[in-house]
Design a protein around this motif. Sequence first.
Motif, PDB file in Angstrom:
ATOM      1  N   HIS A  60       0.889  -1.149   0.000  1.00 31.81           N
ATOM      2  CA  HIS A  60       0.000   0.000   0.000  1.00 31.81           C
ATOM      3  C   HIS A  60       0.930   1.202   0.000  1.00 31.81           C
ATOM      4  N   TYR A  61       0.550   2.237  -0.702  1.00 31.73           N
ATOM      5  CA  TYR A  61       1.409   3.413  -0.792  1.00 31.73           C
ATOM      6  C   TYR A  61       0.625   4.655  -0.421  1.00 31.73           C
ATOM      7  N   ARG A  62       1.290   5.566   0.276  1.00 30.17           N
ATOM      8  CA  ARG A  62       0.766   6.909   0.488  1.00 30.17           C
ATOM      9  C   ARG A  62       1.416   7.806  -0.563  1.00 30.17           C
ATOM     10  N   VAL A  63       0.665   8.741  -1.072  1.00 31.90           N
ATOM     11  CA  VAL A  63       1.235   9.770  -1.930  1.00 31.90           C
ATOM     12  C   VAL A  63       1.520  10.948  -1.012  1.00 31.90           C
ATOM     13  N   VAL A  64       2.802  11.322  -0.899  1.00 28.47           N
ATOM     14  CA  VAL A  64       3.208  12.349   0.055  1.00 28.47           C
ATOM     15  C   VAL A  64       4.049  13.422  -0.633  1.00 28.47           C
ATOM     16  N   ALA A  65       4.061  14.586  -0.015  1.00 30.24           N
ATOM     17  CA  ALA A  65       5.005  15.640  -0.372  1.00 30.24           C
ATOM     18  C   ALA A  65       6.125  15.553   0.651  1.00 30.24           C
ATOM     19  N   ALA A  66       7.364  15.376   0.181  1.00 30.11           N
ATOM     20  CA  ALA A  66       8.496  15.186   1.090  1.00 30.11           C
ATOM     21  C   ALA A  66       9.724  15.884   0.525  1.00 30.11           C
ATOM     22  N   ASP A  67      10.648  16.199   1.408  1.00 30.32           N
ATOM     23  CA  ASP A  67      11.934  16.735   0.995  1.00 30.32           C
ATOM     24  C   ASP A  67      12.658  15.659   0.199  1.00 30.32           C
ATOM     25  N   ALA A  68      13.299  16.034  -0.878  1.00 32.57           N
ATOM     26  CA  ALA A  68      13.971  15.076  -1.750  1.00 32.57           C
ATOM     27  C   ALA A  68      15.106  14.348  -1.031  1.00 32.57           C
ATOM     28  N   ARG A  69      15.650  14.934   0.022  1.00 30.68           N
ATOM     29  CA  ARG A  69      16.771  14.323   0.736  1.00 30.68           C
ATOM     30  C   ARG A  69      16.333  13.305   1.778  1.00 30.68           C
ATOM     31  N   SER A  70      15.060  13.280   2.148  1.00 29.48           N
ATOM     32  CA  SER A  70      14.600  12.342   3.169  1.00 29.48           C
ATOM     33  C   SER A  70      14.418  10.948   2.570  1.00 29.48           C
ATOM     34  N   PRO A  71      14.575   9.889   3.384  1.00 28.15           N
ATOM     35  CA  PRO A  71      14.424   8.532   2.856  1.00 28.15           C
ATOM     36  C   PRO A  71      12.987   8.225   2.440  1.00 28.15           C
ATOM     37  N   ARG A  72      12.826   7.148   1.682  1.00 29.31           N
ATOM     38  CA  ARG A  72      11.517   6.796   1.115  1.00 29.31           C
ATOM     39  C   ARG A  72      10.430   6.717   2.179  1.00 29.31           C
ATOM     40  N   ASP A  73      10.701   6.055   3.279  1.00 28.54           N
ATOM     41  CA  ASP A  73       9.694   5.893   4.320  1.00 28.54           C
ATOM     42  C   ASP A  73       9.957   6.817   5.508  1.00 28.54           C
ATOM     43  N   GLY A  74      10.702   7.884   5.281  1.00 28.98           N
ATOM     44  CA  GLY A  74      11.057   8.809   6.352  1.00 28.98           C
ATOM     45  C   GLY A  74      10.052   9.935   6.506  1.00 28.98           C
ATOM     46  N   LYS A  75      10.564  11.072   6.967  1.00 31.51           N
ATOM     47  CA  LYS A  75       9.717  12.227   7.224  1.00 31.51           C
ATOM     48  C   LYS A  75       9.066  12.732   5.943  1.00 31.51           C
ATOM     49  N   PHE A  76       7.860  13.238   6.081  1.00 34.73           N
ATOM     50  CA  PHE A  76       7.164  13.846   4.960  1.00 34.73           C
ATOM     51  C   PHE A  76       6.496  15.121   5.439  1.00 34.73           C
ATOM     52  N   ILE A  77       6.071  15.944   4.504  1.00 33.60           N
ATOM     53  CA  ILE A  77       5.459  17.225   4.832  1.00 33.60           C
ATOM     54  C   ILE A  77       3.947  17.102   4.886  1.00 33.60           C
ATOM     55  N   ASP A  78       3.366  16.420   3.903  1.00 39.66           N
ATOM     56  CA  ASP A  78       1.910  16.361   3.790  1.00 39.66           C
ATOM     57  C   ASP A  78       1.495  15.064   3.090  1.00 39.66           C
ATOM     58  N   ILE A  79       0.376  14.491   3.498  1.00 41.36           N
ATOM     59  CA  ILE A  79      -0.198  13.318   2.828  1.00 41.36           C
ATOM     60  C   ILE A  79      -1.192  13.820   1.788  1.00 41.36           C
ATOM     61  N   LEU A  80      -1.019  13.370   0.543  1.00 41.85           N
ATOM     62  CA  LEU A  80      -1.845  13.848  -0.564  1.00 41.85           C
ATOM     63  C   LEU A  80      -2.818  12.796  -1.074  1.00 41.85           C
ATOM     64  N   GLY A  81      -2.692  11.566  -0.624  1.00 45.36           N
ATOM     65  CA  GLY A  81      -3.598  10.508  -1.068  1.00 45.36           C
ATOM     66  C   GLY A  81      -2.997   9.150  -0.804  1.00 45.36           C
ATOM     67  N   HIS A  82      -3.626   8.122  -1.380  1.00 45.13           N
ATOM     68  CA  HIS A  82      -3.073   6.776  -1.246  1.00 45.13           C
ATOM     69  C   HIS A  82      -3.350   5.975  -2.506  1.00 45.13           C
ATOM     70  N   TYR A  83      -2.582   4.885  -2.660  1.00 43.29           N
ATOM     71  CA  TYR A  83      -2.608   4.047  -3.856  1.00 43.29           C
ATOM     72  C   TYR A  83      -2.434   2.607  -3.426  1.00 43.29           C
ATOM     73  N   HIS A  84      -3.351   1.727  -3.860  1.00 40.29           N
ATOM     74  CA  HIS A  84      -3.310   0.308  -3.528  1.00 40.29           C
ATOM     75  C   HIS A  84      -3.249  -0.500  -4.821  1.00 40.29           C
ATOM     76  N   PRO A  85      -2.059  -0.815  -5.317  1.00 39.66           N
ATOM     77  CA  PRO A  85      -1.945  -1.509  -6.599  1.00 39.66           C
ATOM     78  C   PRO A  85      -2.339  -2.978  -6.546  1.00 39.66           C
ATOM     79  N   ALA A  86      -2.354  -3.603  -5.378  1.00 34.75           N
ATOM     80  CA  ALA A  86      -2.626  -5.031  -5.285  1.00 34.75           C
ATOM     81  C   ALA A  86      -4.122  -5.345  -5.325  1.00 34.75           C
ATOM     82  N   GLU A  87      -4.974  -4.346  -5.247  1.00 33.82           N
ATOM     83  CA  GLU A  87      -6.413  -4.569  -5.321  1.00 33.82           C
ATOM     84  C   GLU A  87      -6.765  -5.103  -6.705  1.00 33.82           C
ATOM     85  N   VAL A  88      -7.912  -5.750  -6.816  1.00 33.07           N
ATOM     86  CA  VAL A  88      -8.347  -6.280  -8.111  1.00 33.07           C
ATOM     87  C   VAL A  88      -8.414  -5.144  -9.129  1.00 33.07           C
TER      88      VAL A  88
END
Length: 88
Positions: free
Chosen positions: A16-44
């Motif tokens: 499951h993925y969150r769509v986030v606004a984050a600083d480019a230097r932060s790690p993938r699952d690290g700090k973020f600024i804002d949550i903009l949505g979500h994406y679930h590719p494994a769903e039918v």
Amino acid sequence: MVKIRLQRTGAKNNPHYRVVAADARSPRDGKFIDILGHYHPAEVKSQTVLDKEKIIGWLSKGAQPTGTVLNLIKHEGIWAEYKQSLKK
């Protein structure tokens, strides 16, 4: 620089993925600024929920979407709306 990107959540083999606004230097699952949505590719039928106003706001502030997020934004029609707002 601020990037609009995916942040992985969920269990092993069930992403499951969150769509986030984050600083480019932060790690993938690290700090973020804002949550903009979500994406679930494994769903039918892959489920994507995006907050259009927040995404357009971040794009207008200069945030750069990653390739995958850009494809999601284009598929939802948000990119065309953003481009229309630039022409006004």
